[in-house]
Scaffold this motif. Sequence first.
Motif, mmCIF file in Angstrom:
data_model
loop_
_atom_site.group_PDB
_atom_site.id
_atom_site.type_symbol
_atom_site.label_atom_id
_atom_site.label_comp_id
_atom_site.label_asym_id
_atom_site.label_seq_id
_atom_site.Cartn_x
_atom_site.Cartn_y
_atom_site.Cartn_z
ATOM 1 N N LEU A 2 0.788 -1.267 -0.086
ATOM 2 C CA LEU A 2 -0.107 0.098 0.090
ATOM 3 C C LEU A 2 0.980 1.445 -0.100
ATOM 4 C CD1 LEU A 2 -2.411 -0.955 2.842
ATOM 5 C CD2 LEU A 2 -2.781 -1.359 0.384
ATOM 6 N N TRP A 156 -0.691 -12.072 6.986
ATOM 7 C CA TRP A 156 -1.066 -10.821 6.607
ATOM 8 C C TRP A 156 -1.927 -10.957 5.408
ATOM 9 C CZ3 TRP A 156 -1.878 -6.700 9.308
ATOM 10 C CH2 TRP A 156 -1.203 -6.682 10.362
ATOM 11 N N ALA A 157 -1.743 -11.974 4.411
ATOM 12 C CA ALA A 157 -2.388 -11.912 3.322
ATOM 13 C C ALA A 157 -4.114 -12.091 3.535
ATOM 14 C CB ALA A 157 -2.020 -13.174 2.438
ATOM 15 N N ARG A 159 -5.515 -10.723 5.920
ATOM 16 C CA ARG A 159 -6.130 -9.307 6.362
ATOM 17 C C ARG A 159 -5.900 -8.280 5.599
ATOM 18 N NH1 ARG A 159 -2.657 -9.660 12.218
ATOM 19 N NH2 ARG A 159 -1.607 -11.158 11.132
ATOM 20 N N TRP A 160 -5.444 -8.510 4.273
ATOM 21 C CA TRP A 160 -4.911 -7.565 3.435
ATOM 22 C C TRP A 160 -6.156 -6.587 2.997
ATOM 23 C CZ3 TRP A 160 -0.422 -5.624 3.769
ATOM 24 C CH2 TRP A 160 -0.004 -4.554 2.896
ATOM 25 N N ASP A 161 -7.140 -7.471 2.693
ATOM 26 C CA ASP A 161 -8.467 -6.455 2.185
ATOM 27 C C ASP A 161 -8.867 -5.523 3.200
ATOM 28 O OD1 ASP A 161 -8.178 -7.475 -0.341
ATOM 29 O OD2 ASP A 161 -9.579 -9.242 -0.210
ATOM 30 N N ARG A 162 -8.973 -6.058 4.241
ATOM 31 C CA ARG A 162 -9.386 -5.043 5.513
ATOM 32 C C ARG A 162 -8.345 -3.895 5.610
ATOM 33 N NH1 ARG A 162 -10.277 -8.721 10.398
ATOM 34 N NH2 ARG A 162 -9.114 -10.037 9.030
ATOM 35 N N LYS A 164 -6.302 -2.797 3.619
ATOM 36 C CA LYS A 164 -6.367 -1.733 2.452
ATOM 37 C C LYS A 164 -7.570 -0.893 2.541
ATOM 38 C CE LYS A 164 -6.301 -2.019 -2.519
ATOM 39 N NZ LYS A 164 -6.365 -2.684 -3.936
ATOM 40 N N THR A 165 -8.915 -1.432 2.847
ATOM 41 C CA THR A 165 -10.147 -0.665 2.963
ATOM 42 C C THR A 165 -10.017 0.266 4.082
ATOM 43 O OG1 THR A 165 -11.101 -2.609 2.473
ATOM 44 C CG2 THR A 165 -12.611 -0.806 3.394
ATOM 45 N N SER A 166 -9.213 -0.055 5.056
ATOM 46 C CA SER A 166 -9.330 1.027 6.373
ATOM 47 C C SER A 166 -8.116 2.330 5.970
ATOM 48 C CB SER A 166 -8.856 0.216 7.616
ATOM 49 O OG SER A 166 -7.751 -0.294 7.536
ATOM 50 N N GLU A 168 -7.706 3.539 2.929
ATOM 51 C CA GLU A 168 -8.001 3.724 1.547
ATOM 52 C C GLU A 168 -7.915 5.486 1.545
ATOM 53 O OE1 GLU A 168 -11.796 2.181 0.088
ATOM 54 O OE2 GLU A 168 -10.153 1.160 -1.439
#
Lengths: 172, 231
Positions: A2, A156-157, A159-162, A164-166, A168
């Motif tokens: 990120l 970590w893979a 949790r990655w989407d969460r 990324k969203t937090s 953003e």
Amino acid sequence: MLHLRAASINDTHAIAGAIAQLVRAGDIVVLAGEMGAGKTAFAQGFGTAFDIDEPITSPTFTLVHSYDLPRPARGIRTMHHADVYRLERTAELADLALGELAEFGGVVLVEWGDVVEGTFGDHLTVMLDQDPDDEADELALDRARFIEVAGTGASWAGRWDRLKTSLERFAC
Amino acid sequence: MLILGIETATERVSVSVGGHEGVIGLFEVTKGRRHAETLVPAIDFVCKRAGIELSEISVVAVDVGPGLFTGMRVGLSAAKAIAQALSVPMIGISSLDLLAFPCRHTDRVVVPVIDARKGEVFYAMYRQVPGGIQQVAEPAVGPVEDLVADLMARSQDVLVVGDGAVRYREEILEGFHCEMGGDAHPSAGQLVQLAHARALREEWVQPREIEPVYLRAPDAKINWATRAART
């Protein structure tokens, strides 16, 4: 990875706080970046997210500072803030046993940990860098920073989407 | 001759006082892993309850590992500090010896296994000899598969003990049929008994000579060259 930009110290704290919401007991977070890049500022934001009200200062000369959480969260009882800047040998690193500290209800932040990243297993890496376009003094705490976040390992893979969203709103 | 025994090489904190009468005081807690917070009050508790003044201690015995780094540094520094303050000698004993010692009455090969974290274990092999046990294979550290391969290569009747045996029970039994049992953690009670035998032979050292046994990767210089900014 990120790519984020923190426009102020408050943003740095907010990014650290968002990451703190996603860490679990046993996690190691490597803080990379030059002098004045904001590693300790990040640790302060991270600690605030856990309601630690003791002052969080650089552990360069004490190697590890440990802060008990006033209210343990998600199995995390202690935040350990380490700095490996003064270490010369891998045996000294082994002596610190950062993995053991993490394993037992801990989260470990490791300043300058990128040099020994290979020893950590699953971990999150936060790379901080000053925004050269910010005209504030080089060592000023409240300045703009670029922050890159990278995860290593399956934990970590997942949790990655969460994550990324937090984060953003800081993406750049 | 009274011996104070300090054991912190695994999750257990264990303190014992004893001598020619055997163990006369023992405190153990095996949960919580708060070595630093538990150890010194535990020493105070054991001595007071056994009616012993610290000044009566003539040898400090300590488990020197291998085991948890965080535990050992608490145990070793406390043990050294007490020995120095009392001007008494020390006896350092391996955690693997301490796990094997209580199994000295079996005719199987005794294999103490201590969890070294990250999928690895510390282990060694022992045999019964008159009056005790003798190491028959040097302490090693490695993945559980290495231990299983070693057991298979020897293919003898084996008793596996220790917290590594508990944690990796399935993996070990899948690879090699053996008996599991005994203690999961070393105890300061065993430490005091073993140290007493050595103390009678005056096999002790000065506090500065006591070193932890880490059995870990060889030491190397950290490559700070990759971070030129530090210099």
